[in-house]
Scaffold this active site. Structure first.
Site, PDB file in Angstrom:
ATOM      1  N   SER A 142     -20.425 -33.136  39.048  1.00 37.37           N
ATOM      2  CA  SER A 142     -21.326 -33.878  39.936  1.00 37.37           C
ATOM      3  C   SER A 142     -21.116 -33.404  41.359  1.00 37.37           C
ATOM      4  CB  SER A 142     -21.040 -35.379  39.858  1.00 37.37           C
ATOM      5  OG  SER A 142     -21.749 -36.090  40.876  1.00 37.37           O
ATOM      6  N   TYR A 155     -15.634 -42.362  39.941  1.00 37.79           N
ATOM      7  CA  TYR A 155     -16.501 -41.313  39.386  1.00 37.79           C
ATOM      8  C   TYR A 155     -16.287 -39.991  40.115  1.00 37.79           C
ATOM      9  CZ  TYR A 155     -20.859 -38.993  37.954  1.00 37.79           C
ATOM     10  OH  TYR A 155     -21.785 -38.107  37.455  1.00 37.79           O
TER      11      TYR A 155
END
Length: 262
Positions: A142, A155
């Site tokens: 990501s 995350y």
């Protein structure tokens, strides 16, 4: 050779294949001729892929947090489907919360899937790839791994760990013909993205993502659109192909310029 057959004769393992980016990766690889072992805990999604690509896609349930289950499935796949030439780590979860409110179990679960899962799969397949002297591993990470985001500490940290792990693995196995790369998407129209939006607010939420949000120190998307899962899948397909044969330990951002490569 045309792109629709550039992966013919190769066998791929894809985790998180039941929906979103993982599903798109299966379409991209199978659409280019690869035999794909599509794994997930979302049985309905991978079963649909197996039906769509009858004889080319094999669906199997897999919990990537279980190292024993990963090792057993990889061994079985190599015996029944043939040597794995490609592995794509897509399985991931997001637990959005300010750090002060983040629960221990949410932090642990995030790392269990996003980081430990990448380790389990990559370790298992790389052992076999290095023995054969070839292979390609791609981890879908990501852009949050490279730029701070509010309410996304677990995350972002788990994805940053997965990126560096993949690069280190790539360095270790490069001399034995195995390439390891990461693809780092920005905002992409998946269930994970929609899960961060309020019900009934999808259009306005999508606009805020594109335009940016100064209140959360978030830049917008210079290209003016949120990615489709296929945008990420096409990047993965390139990196596992011979067109990328001299690319390893690379982190390819596919985010429309959102992070400004900060």
């Amino acid at each position: 050779m045309s792109l629709d057959q550039e992966l013919a004769g190769r066998t791929a393992l894809v985790t998180g294949a039941g929906r979103g980016i993982g599903e798109a990766v299966v379409h991209a690889l199978a659409g280019r001729g690869a035999a794909v072992l599509a794994t997930d805990l979302a049985e309905e999604g991978i079963a649909a892929l197996e039906k769509t690509y009858a004889g080319l896609v094999t669906a199997r349930l897999l919990d990537v947090t279980d190292s024993t289950a990963v090792e057993e499935l990889v061994a079985e796949a190599e015996h029944t489907l043939g040597p794995l030439d490609i592995a794509v780590n897509v399985a991931g979860i997001l637990r959005g919360s300010p750090v002060a409110d983040l629960k221990d179990e949410e932090w642990a679960a995030t790392f269990a899937v996003n980081t430990h899962g990448v380790f389990h799969v990559s370790r298992s397949v790389s052992r076999r790839m290095t023995e054969r002297g070839s292979g390609s591993i791609v981890t879908v990470a990501s852009n949050a791994a490279g730029i701070p985001r509010t309410n996304m500490a677990a995350y972002a940290a788990s994805k940053a760990a997965a990126v560096m792990f993949t690069k280190c693995l790539g360095l270790e196995v490069a001399s034995r013909g195995v390439r390891c790369n990461t693809v780092s998407p920005g905002s992409t129209l998946t269930d994970m993205q929609r899960g961060m939006w309020a019900v009934g607010d999808e259009e306005a939420a999508a606009r805020r993502v594109v335009e940016g949000d100064p209140a959360t120190y978030r830049t917008g998307i210079p290209l003016g659109r949120i990615a489709d899962p296929s945008d990420i899948a096409d990047a993965v397909a390139f990196l596992v192909s011979d067109r990328a044969r001299h690319i390893t330990m690379h982190d390819l951002y596919v985010d429309g310029g959102a992070t400004l490569r900060a």
